[in-house]
Design a protein around this motif. Sequence first.
Motif, PDB file in Angstrom:
ATOM      1  N   THR A  10       0.766  -1.231   0.000  1.00  0.00           N
ATOM      2  CA  THR A  10       0.000   0.000   0.000  1.00  0.00           C
ATOM      3  C   THR A  10       0.801   1.287   0.000  1.00  0.00           C
ATOM      4  O   THR A  10       0.208   2.361  -0.017  1.00  0.00           O
ATOM      5  N   GLU A  97      -2.265   5.805 -10.144  1.00  0.00           N
ATOM      6  CA  GLU A  97      -2.667   6.452  -8.898  1.00  0.00           C
ATOM      7  C   GLU A  97      -2.316   7.929  -8.922  1.00  0.00           C
ATOM      8  O   GLU A  97      -3.094   8.774  -8.480  1.00  0.00           O
ATOM      9  N   LEU A 270      -6.654   2.147   2.365  1.00  0.00           N
ATOM     10  CA  LEU A 270      -7.482   1.310   1.493  1.00  0.00           C
ATOM     11  C   LEU A 270      -8.937   1.776   1.492  1.00  0.00           C
ATOM     12  O   LEU A 270      -9.430   2.290   0.489  1.00  0.00           O
ATOM     13  N   ARG A 273      -9.563   5.455   0.531  1.00  0.00           N
ATOM     14  CA  ARG A 273      -9.136   5.821  -0.825  1.00  0.00           C
ATOM     15  C   ARG A 273      -9.948   5.133  -1.909  1.00  0.00           C
ATOM     16  O   ARG A 273     -10.188   5.714  -2.971  1.00  0.00           O
ATOM     17  N   ASN A 274     -10.361   3.888  -1.678  1.00  0.00           N
ATOM     18  CA  ASN A 274     -11.012   3.130  -2.751  1.00  0.00           C
ATOM     19  C   ASN A 274     -12.257   3.806  -3.326  1.00  0.00           C
ATOM     20  O   ASN A 274     -12.429   3.818  -4.555  1.00  0.00           O
ATOM     21  N   LEU A 277     -11.052   6.523  -5.649  1.00  0.00           N
ATOM     22  CA  LEU A 277     -10.467   5.938  -6.854  1.00  0.00           C
ATOM     23  C   LEU A 277     -11.559   5.415  -7.776  1.00  0.00           C
ATOM     24  O   LEU A 277     -11.493   5.583  -9.006  1.00  0.00           O
ATOM     25  N   HIS A 299      -5.870  -2.780  -3.891  1.00  0.00           N
ATOM     26  CA  HIS A 299      -7.088  -2.028  -4.170  1.00  0.00           C
ATOM     27  C   HIS A 299      -8.085  -2.862  -4.987  1.00  0.00           C
ATOM     28  O   HIS A 299      -9.274  -2.531  -5.033  1.00  0.00           O
ATOM     29  N   SER A 306     -13.468  -3.266  -2.273  1.00  0.00           N
ATOM     30  CA  SER A 306     -12.477  -3.217  -3.351  1.00  0.00           C
ATOM     31  C   SER A 306     -13.036  -2.368  -4.489  1.00  0.00           C
ATOM     32  O   SER A 306     -14.257  -2.176  -4.617  1.00  0.00           O
ATOM     33  N   ILE A 307     -12.153  -1.870  -5.330  1.00  0.00           N
ATOM     34  CA  ILE A 307     -12.599  -1.029  -6.439  1.00  0.00           C
ATOM     35  C   ILE A 307     -13.539  -1.784  -7.382  1.00  0.00           C
ATOM     36  O   ILE A 307     -14.590  -1.247  -7.765  1.00  0.00           O
TER      37      ILE A 307
END
Length: 322
Positions: A10, A97, A270, A273-274, A277, A299, A306-307
């Motif tokens: 990460t 990223e 994680l 941020r996910n 993102l 990610h 999860s994305i």
Amino acid sequence: MRRFTDFVATLVVAILLQLASLYTASAHADAVHAPVSSAPQDAAKAPIPLRGTLYRVEHNGHTCYLFGTVHVGQAAFYPLEPIVMRALHASNTLAMEIDIRDENAFNQAIIKHGLYTDGTTIADHLTTDRLAKLKAALQQNGIPFERVARMKPWMIANLLIVQTMARNGYPTEQGLELYFLSVATKEGKIVRGLETPDYQLSLFNRLDDMQQQEYLEETLQDLNDGSEITQAIELIDAWRHADSAKMLALKQRMLNDGSASSQFIEDILLNQRNPGLADRIAMLLNDDKTSFVAVGMLHLIDGENSIPALLQKRGYQVRKLY
């Protein structure tokens, strides 16, 4: 603490690439503007294995490929498997990223979040014992104390990890981001950053002074006993064999050790941020006919936050290709 595993999984790409440019023999600019060395001729003739994990996301006739990366590498990682390269070649846009070419943004973020600007140095923020341990580690890595004196503990800790990974055969200049950027530059693709260096570096700066000291001390201990490098290589090995089950198991082990560090990684690096993102990937799907997104593999690993899962919840068609 599983410090090395945390790092490979990460750690912010901005820290890796900028610090590597400052303290390794290879310059950042050279790495960006030149393709990563490919595998030897004989190796190129052998079947190319699957690496990482790859998803295809579709929405309103637009396609986005999501590829899970590690932020360090070695020449043996290349060439990448044809399914990944076909997806990259077919895409109009490469998104990572962050846009690692923006050196001014890196420098401003480092000054703002990674350096003491009040006239103090790291020596003013560490106990005598911690300072002695730090100086010993710096000497072992060939880094003069004066070069890091103004750096905050979290930044020095990550610098030492970068150096250790490089010494063990995994330098940042062989990382996937630089490789993808070299291909995108050669093919004239649009390159986008999903986040900014300022945002990424600000995440570590949320640790208060005492937490940063503990982060550094734990890192020095892990570097000294050497046990964590095994876990780092184990994670990279799972990536290079596209072993999703092992990657998931390692992620769960890392996040379930009950430590404050693991909680920070799960909640901030994680889970927080996910969604952001995923928002920006959704924007790519609206704007670009075909895009290729390279983000850290954790990610994308299975999980409700999860994305891929977040995009699927929004009604996008998500398929795991491997």
